[in-house]
Write a protein that holds these residues in place. Sequence first.
Motif, PDB file in Angstrom:
ATOM      1  N   GLN A   1      -2.718 -10.710   3.801  1.00  9.63           N
ATOM      2  CA  GLN A   1      -3.937 -10.968   4.861  1.00  9.63           C
ATOM      3  C   GLN A   1      -4.714  -9.915   5.384  1.00  9.63           C
ATOM      4  OE1 GLN A   1      -2.454 -12.853   8.508  1.00  9.63           O
ATOM      5  NE2 GLN A   1      -4.570 -12.479   9.370  1.00  9.63           N
ATOM      6  N   PHE A   2      -4.007  -8.618   5.058  1.00 13.33           N
ATOM      7  CA  PHE A   2      -4.913  -7.377   5.520  1.00 13.33           C
ATOM      8  C   PHE A   2      -5.055  -6.425   4.187  1.00 13.33           C
ATOM      9  CE2 PHE A   2      -2.801  -8.846   9.340  1.00 13.33           C
ATOM     10  CZ  PHE A   2      -3.931  -8.845  10.144  1.00 13.33           C
ATOM     11  N   GLY A   3      -4.467  -6.752   3.211  1.00 15.74           N
ATOM     12  CA  GLY A   3      -4.705  -5.901   1.847  1.00 15.74           C
ATOM     13  C   GLY A   3      -4.216  -4.711   1.879  1.00 15.74           C
ATOM     14  N   LEU A   4      -3.026  -4.374   2.570  1.00 14.66           N
ATOM     15  CA  LEU A   4      -2.539  -2.913   2.419  1.00 14.66           C
ATOM     16  C   LEU A   4      -1.768  -2.915   1.228  1.00 14.66           C
ATOM     17  CD1 LEU A   4      -1.043  -2.656   6.280  1.00 14.66           C
ATOM     18  CD2 LEU A   4      -3.296  -1.923   5.199  1.00 14.66           C
ATOM     19  N   SER A   5      -1.651  -1.757   0.787  1.00 21.35           N
ATOM     20  CA  SER A   5      -1.040  -1.586  -0.486  1.00 21.35           C
ATOM     21  C   SER A   5       0.561  -1.255   0.029  1.00 21.35           C
ATOM     22  CB  SER A   5      -1.360  -0.020  -0.962  1.00 21.35           C
ATOM     23  OG  SER A   5      -0.858   0.991  -0.027  1.00 21.35           O
ATOM     24  N   PRO A   6       1.462  -1.143  -1.093  1.00 24.10           N
ATOM     25  CA  PRO A   6       3.008  -1.000  -0.495  1.00 24.10           C
ATOM     26  C   PRO A   6       3.326   0.024   0.538  1.00 24.10           C
ATOM     27  CG  PRO A   6       2.901  -1.526  -2.918  1.00 24.10           C
ATOM     28  CD  PRO A   6       1.408  -1.424  -2.554  1.00 24.10           C
ATOM     29  N   THR A   7       2.395   1.385   0.220  1.00 23.37           N
ATOM     30  CA  THR A   7       2.522   2.350   0.988  1.00 23.37           C
ATOM     31  C   THR A   7       1.991   2.288   2.405  1.00 23.37           C
ATOM     32  OG1 THR A   7       2.631   3.939  -0.864  1.00 23.37           O
ATOM     33  CG2 THR A   7       1.955   4.910   1.196  1.00 23.37           C
ATOM     34  N   GLY A   8       0.863   1.728   2.449  1.00 23.46           N
ATOM     35  CA  GLY A   8       0.264   1.160   3.705  1.00 23.46           C
ATOM     36  C   GLY A   8       1.079   0.228   4.569  1.00 23.46           C
ATOM     37  N   PHE A   9       1.735  -0.702   3.737  1.00 27.22           N
ATOM     38  CA  PHE A   9       2.679  -1.419   4.442  1.00 27.22           C
ATOM     39  C   PHE A   9       3.746  -0.781   4.974  1.00 27.22           C
ATOM     40  CE2 PHE A   9       6.857  -3.358   3.773  1.00 27.22           C
ATOM     41  CZ  PHE A   9       7.009  -4.189   4.770  1.00 27.22           C
ATOM     42  N   SER A  10       4.333   0.180   4.143  1.00 27.63           N
ATOM     43  CA  SER A  10       5.424   0.796   4.669  1.00 27.63           C
ATOM     44  C   SER A  10       5.020   1.696   5.994  1.00 27.63           C
ATOM     45  CB  SER A  10       5.964   2.114   3.306  1.00 27.63           C
ATOM     46  OG  SER A  10       6.299   1.411   2.451  1.00 27.63           O
TER      47      SER A  10
END
Length: 396
Positions: free
Chosen positions: A239-248
């Motif tokens: 939904q928000f397009g975060l990368s794996p690192t951004g999600f973390s």
Amino acid sequence: MSEMFRRAAILGLLSAVGPFAIDMYLPAMPTIATDLKTSIAGTQATLTAFFLAFGLAQMVYGPWADAAGRKLPLLCGLALYVVASIGAAVAPDIQTLIVARLVQGLGAAAVMVIPRAIIRDWSTGTEATRLMAMVMLVISVSPMLAPLAGSFVILLADWRAIFWVMVVAGLASLLVTVTALPETLPPAMRRPVSASRLLRETAGLFAHRGFMVLTFVGAFGMASFFVFIASASFVYTSQFGLSPTGFSIAFAINAAGFFAGSQLAGSAGGRWGMGPVVRGATAGFALAACTLLALDLSGLAGLVVIIVLLAAGNFCLGFVIPAVMVMALDDQGERAGLASSLGGTLQMMTGGLLVAAVGPLFDGTATPMIATIAFCAVVATALARLVPVQAARAAT
């Protein structure tokens, strides 16, 4: 290092094995779905299998720990965890991964139930709450660090390497248990396993109003976090397009709220009483969750709003979980191991069943996740009204 800090460090490191097994591979869940050619629901089933096994196995470890001491079942559980982690690392398909995660949950259950019984062996009341909060300090760091560690691993290798890291962590925990953890239940205090006694005492726990109320306050609080764990990687990345690192990083901010609240639980309980703290904190949790749901349904819940209000709700949960764990066991005496097992089982089963129920409703947006968290918050708050106000202990 004081004795309490040493104990908290040992128990916290052991207790972190389970959360690491849950959180470390979260950034890789979308990749796992693609690599193993499965759906979002199929990938979420790896979490559901872990939660259910993690909960049910606690009913074995508690009585076993009461009969054989704390160390033997702890060692056996950790060994099973290591073997299952190897199986997950080499899984050729989603079905094998689900089975490996189920077995991993069976092993990891030992490091959930037995450390709580060890705390009860050492102390009760406010002192136990402080020790539990210190253990929760180590545990609550796991949701902040584990996804970041997982995203770093998949930058260097692939998602399978995450499970090899879990193998190493399990082996390190085995070493700590053998070399640094004393046996806290002397032979004179051990109780042979008796089917009739287990049935009788389990029935007694189900009939214990205070124990059941406190257990389910914690169950719905923890279930809200389990639903978040199962859905957040897909919400934040899709939904928000975060990368794996951004999600973390977003996940770490949410977990930091719990971390902060848990460290204030002991002092707050000593000042105002654990009952009032639980009541006030669950009300705060419900306020944050319901506000977030209202904003989401109004189309006003952007990424920052979701992160901030989830962190606020988790801050309140940080006061609740350590307190209800200790209060539920305070009156249980010699059946503390069984009580810890039953409480853990009921809490994990509640979380696992909610994750399974919400999975088919997931539509790629945050709404199903937020609505379920709000539902859990309202139920926990309603149950908390039944927690005794003036006493740390719950009456039958």
